[in-house]
Design an enzyme around this catalytic site. Structure first.
Site, PDB file in Angstrom:
ATOM      1  N   ASP A  53       0.820  -1.211   0.000  1.00 41.04           N
ATOM      2  CA  ASP A  53       0.000   0.000   0.000  1.00 41.04           C
ATOM      3  C   ASP A  53       0.860   1.270   0.000  1.00 41.04           C
ATOM      4  OD1 ASP A  53      -2.430  -1.273  -0.029  1.00 41.04           O
ATOM      5  OD2 ASP A  53      -2.655  -1.298   2.154  1.00 41.04           O
ATOM      6  N   TYR A 111       7.420  -9.815   7.110  1.00 40.69           N
ATOM      7  CA  TYR A 111       7.086  -8.399   7.275  1.00 40.69           C
ATOM      8  C   TYR A 111       7.618  -7.938   8.625  1.00 40.69           C
ATOM      9  CZ  TYR A 111       3.707  -8.313   3.397  1.00 40.69           C
ATOM     10  OH  TYR A 111       3.108  -8.349   2.163  1.00 40.69           O
TER      11      TYR A 111
END
Lengths: 247, 247
Positions: A53, A111
């Site tokens: 994003d 992540y």
């Protein structure tokens, strides 16, 4: 001739995310522009391990593309980095077999999420961590993290906007949290992640850290498979796609 | 009513330096806008300890301004930070006596310069350090640093663009260099600094570190008082105005 895999890093601050969009500066868009120049105007399709994003960073995103050219790996790296902007960098280039696919062949993704746990703003961290001013019980967060490791249906921790129609079952190999000085680091390693899953988990962890939710709630939340129970996501600038592993 | 001193920090990346300029986004400009809002449209003049160039950062720049308002220090801080953009932050507010001057009363200034000594680009450091890919002899640099400590005429190490007509004699209390991993940190503490002096010194230090100039040359360079001998400046993004001390 053949298929090229690249490991790339980018500072997500000035990109409108990864995915190509008309009139927006995106990572995909910048990569395609560079590839088009190298291929003398020919459009080269590329695939990534997944999208990120707006504002999300990458230390080790992976992409692949097919090329009619036979260029040594080091030269690919130099050519691409010469054409790419300063906030996007090709770290590694590797020739791979034709059947390789950068998304379907993922073995593990990692992540990380960074929180700057200070009352005072730090102008040098604003784009690279989430400033959270309240005190947190790190031990409670660590216990909550443990409950999420393993194979689970993560429906509760997926975005309502998620378009994935398939299974919400994923395996997390590592969910951990450490605090060093004012910096809190979350590490997530798993077989795959649902849309916004990391940011929703971190949001839940901040609730746990403030005593607004008990660490053992995680077990029940997973069982309830209800997206409405959670949904508060932490902001994008603390999130890094850290590494993608293949066979 | 009275005089207010502030310690501010800013990420210099998106500012055209400190000094106010028409149609440019500058630190001074953003501060004046915020002060004007607080003072209901009245223009408030402000002074800084000194200017910083485009891309140069500040951890502890100092400013002062006079105000007709009598507001507690904590409220000044909150009001200013509410109005200022995310890359500019007021760390401290202090009421000072009317005779205080943020530039004339400086006792000591500290600058730091960061080098990222790696062949590979790091997208997260591009705006916050100078990437220098070649190997450096840190011990030689440290010896050269020692030669610059003390009271000297720094004409050789000042910019040809400098407008200062006065003395080029300054006292440096500390000139040091340490390497931690791939990061090299220079610390400069002194009574004052000439225009571009830190960046010219670091440039000379990189010459020493590569063996292109001997560490003992510093003594002769100082004596020669010739701006033409040096002048290569390192880029702005590695430079931080770190701290300004007063009586």
């Amino acid at each position: 001739m053949g298929k090229i895999k690249c490991v790339i890093s980018y500072d997500g601050t000035s990109f409108s995310g990864f995915q190509i969009q008309p009139k927006k500066r995106t990572v995909h868009g910048e990569l395609e522009k560079a590839l088009k120049k190298i291929h003398k105007g020919e459009h080269i399709r590329l695939q990534a391990s997944g999208r990120t994003d707006t504002g999300v960073h990458a230390k080790g995103q992976t992409i692949h593309f097919d090329t009619p050219f036979d260029i040594p790996e080091e030269n690919w790296k130099r050519a691409l980095n010469t054409l790419l902007p300063d906030d996007l960098y090709v770290r590694e280039v590797e020739k791979v077999i034709d059947s390789f696919h950068v998304r379907y062949d993922v073995l593990e993704k990692e992540y990380r999420y960074y929180i700057w746990n200070e009352k005072e703003r730090d102008v040098f961290k604003q784009n690279y961590a989430y400033q959270f001013p309240f005190q947190l019980d790190i031990e409670a967060i660590q216990e909550a993290c443990n409950h999420l490791e393993g194979e689970h249906d993560f429906t509760t921790f997926s975005s309502a906007k998620a378009t994935t129609k398939g299974s919400k079952v994923r395996t997390l190999y590592q969910v951990s949290c450490v605090k060093r000085g004012s910096e809190i680091e979350f590490i997530f390693r798993g077989s795959g992640f649902l849309y916004n899953m990391v940011r929703i988990i971190v949001g839940a962890m901040l609730d746990v850290g403030q005593g607004r939710r008990h660490q053992d709630d995680m077990v029940k939340l997973l069982e309830q498979k209800d997206r409405q129970l959670l949904g508060e996501t932490v902001p994008p600038q603390g999130l890094y796609l850290w590494n993608v592993k293949y066979k």
